[in-house]
Motif scaffolding. Structure first.
Motif, mmCIF file in Angstrom:
data_model
loop_
_atom_site.group_PDB
_atom_site.id
_atom_site.type_symbol
_atom_site.label_atom_id
_atom_site.label_comp_id
_atom_site.label_asym_id
_atom_site.label_seq_id
_atom_site.Cartn_x
_atom_site.Cartn_y
_atom_site.Cartn_z
ATOM 1 N N UNK A 30 22.671 -5.643 14.695
ATOM 2 C CA UNK A 30 21.650 -6.250 15.547
ATOM 3 C C UNK A 30 22.274 -6.597 16.899
ATOM 4 N N UNK A 31 21.715 -6.030 17.953
ATOM 5 C CA UNK A 31 22.175 -6.303 19.320
ATOM 6 C C UNK A 31 21.258 -7.345 19.945
ATOM 7 N N UNK A 32 21.838 -8.388 20.494
ATOM 8 C CA UNK A 32 21.059 -9.404 21.196
ATOM 9 C C UNK A 32 20.699 -8.925 22.587
ATOM 10 N N UNK A 33 19.422 -8.907 22.908
ATOM 11 C CA UNK A 33 18.954 -8.419 24.205
ATOM 12 C C UNK A 33 19.089 -9.494 25.278
ATOM 13 N N UNK A 34 19.616 -9.090 26.422
ATOM 14 C CA UNK A 34 19.616 -9.927 27.614
ATOM 15 C C UNK A 34 18.595 -9.352 28.588
ATOM 16 N N UNK A 35 18.175 -10.152 29.576
ATOM 17 C CA UNK A 35 16.997 -9.757 30.340
ATOM 18 C C UNK A 35 17.304 -9.174 31.717
ATOM 19 N N UNK A 61 17.208 -7.770 19.273
ATOM 20 C CA UNK A 61 16.421 -8.999 19.203
ATOM 21 C C UNK A 61 16.616 -9.760 20.514
ATOM 22 N N UNK A 62 15.531 -10.292 21.048
ATOM 23 C CA UNK A 62 15.592 -11.039 22.303
ATOM 24 C C UNK A 62 15.625 -12.535 22.016
ATOM 25 N N UNK A 63 16.483 -13.246 22.731
ATOM 26 C CA UNK A 63 16.571 -14.701 22.608
ATOM 27 C C UNK A 63 17.341 -15.225 23.808
ATOM 28 N N UNK A 64 17.404 -16.532 23.946
ATOM 29 C CA UNK A 64 18.198 -17.115 25.027
ATOM 30 C C UNK A 64 19.674 -16.809 24.788
ATOM 31 N N UNK A 65 20.460 -16.840 25.860
ATOM 32 C CA UNK A 65 21.888 -16.579 25.707
ATOM 33 C C UNK A 65 22.523 -17.559 24.724
ATOM 34 N N UNK A 66 22.180 -18.838 24.844
ATOM 35 C CA UNK A 66 22.774 -19.846 23.970
ATOM 36 C C UNK A 66 22.502 -19.520 22.505
ATOM 37 N N UNK A 78 22.206 -12.113 11.891
ATOM 38 C CA UNK A 78 20.999 -12.178 12.715
ATOM 39 C C UNK A 78 21.260 -11.630 14.115
ATOM 40 N N UNK A 79 22.487 -11.804 14.610
ATOM 41 C CA UNK A 79 22.936 -11.175 15.854
ATOM 42 C C UNK A 79 24.391 -10.773 15.663
ATOM 43 N N UNK A 80 24.672 -9.501 15.887
ATOM 44 C CA UNK A 80 26.030 -8.985 15.704
ATOM 45 C C UNK A 80 26.743 -8.684 17.012
ATOM 46 N N UNK A 81 25.973 -8.334 18.053
ATOM 47 C CA UNK A 81 26.564 -7.846 19.303
ATOM 48 C C UNK A 81 25.821 -8.438 20.489
ATOM 49 N N UNK A 82 26.560 -8.846 21.516
ATOM 50 C CA UNK A 82 25.997 -9.111 22.843
ATOM 51 C C UNK A 82 26.767 -8.220 23.804
#
Length: 343
Positions: A30-35, A61-66, A78-82
């Motif tokens: 799961x890659x965390x999306x930044x905007x 998945x999109x979420x705040x950086x924190x 739930x998040x593996x990569x940023x």
């Protein structure tokens, strides 16, 4: 007896089939999306490489950086990569999750690319008028080059209203003395980019704050105005980091930190490049060491990220197409460097 043997044989085959299916199960990543566009491009490149070469099941998945960093720290998948971690802008996360002695639950790739900030002018201005340093803007004869409305002051875009960088530019103007010769503007970013396009087309002088990577550096020849070398941040918030120096050249307070923030701040040097990393959770490294090894070996460049942003922002290409075209053109780099020892 024959029936029992047949039943046992069927059971054995079923067990083998299940074992084979388990062996072939794809690792979920799961890659965390930044905007911002640069991050979206990096996310898509990583997505396609992991899918094509490492048979991963990748989602975003999109979420705040924190929230993204907190999730990587938890290690629950739930998040593996940023994909685009601007490390020097995240002191709390670095202290809590990354640096030795912290929880050390977030792992960075070995080679970051660099993000830079500063005041830029077109190369044709530097070449024709010899404008080289930020201190040059304090000279009335130089500032006059950037005066487009005839009021006697040159114009310099400090950034948009509300940006931290806009306040930093105001401090620089005071510290270098060009607050007396230049008018700082806070137009919307889109308006400033339109002015840059017009200035470049007519070869007129223009000065503005900006950062890399961004598409304008792939589209135009731009020069960063020189400043003395960075020697350290001086404020309390920097204590405990490698860039703290009580006698350093960079003192900056936010308006929310103290009422006299402008008078108390003093910036007489360049801001150091921000080291930008690909991060993954320690839990992913335990779950799939090969994917984790790949992520530590990814090596991006500022120029590539700027070109990806240009392709999306200006040329209107979908991010999936931008990533695929780059991957197709850079297979030796991906296969021999990013995936070395993995495949």
């Amino acid at each position: 007896m024959f029936r029992k043997l047949m039943t046992s044989g069927v059971a054995a085959l079923a067990i083998l089939a299940l074992a084979g299916g388990a062996a072939e199960a794809k690792t979920k990543v799961v890659i965390g999306e930044l905007d911002w566009l640069g991050s979206r491009a990096i996310e898509q490149v990583l997505n396609q490489v992991m899918t094509e070469y490492l048979d991963a099941d990748v989602s975003t998945i999109a979420a705040s950086q924190e929230a993204l960093y907190e999730s990587m720290n938890k290690g629950d998948g739930s998040v593996d990569v940023v994909a685009d971690v601007w490390s020097d802008h995240l002191p709390a996360q670095m202290k809590n999750y990354v640096i030795p002695g912290s929880a050390e639950t977030i792992i960075f790739n070995k080679t970051p690319y660099e993000g830079t900030e500063g005041i830029f002018i077109p190369k044709y201005v530097a070449d024709e008028y010899g404008v080289k340093s930020l201190a040059d803007l304090a000279k009335p004869e130089i500032a006059k080059l950037f005066d487009s409305d005839g009021n006697g002051l040159g114009e310099l875009w400090a950034g948009a209203a509300g940006w931290e960088s806009t306040n930093q530019t105001q401090v620089r103007a005071k510290s270098y003395g060009f607050d007396k010769t230049m008018e700082l503007t806070t137009l919307d970013q889109a308006v400033e980019l339109a002015l840059l396009k017009d200035a470049y087309a007519s070869k007129k002088p223009i000065a503005f704050y900006y950062w890399t990577p961004e598409w304008i550096f792939a589209a135009y020849e731009l020069v960063k105005l020189e400043e003395p070398a960075f020697t350290g941040y001086t404020t309390e918030g920097a204590k405990g980091t490698e860039r703290y120096n009580a006698n350093g050249c960079y003192t900056f307070y936010q308006p929310g930190e103290r009422n006299d923030w402008l008078e108390a701040s003093d910036i007489k040097c360049s801001q150091p490049p921000t080291r930008v990393y690909v991060a993954h959770s320690k839990e992913l490294a335990g779950r799939d060491p090969k994917i984790a090894q790949f992520l530590t070996q990814v090596k991006l460049s500022t120029d590539d990220v700027s070109k990806w942003i240009l392709a999306m922002e200006v040329d209107g290409k979908p991010v999936e197409q931008v990533a695929k075209e780059w991957i197709d053109a850079n297979k030796p780099k991906i296969e021999n460097e990013w995936l070395a020892g993995v495949r």
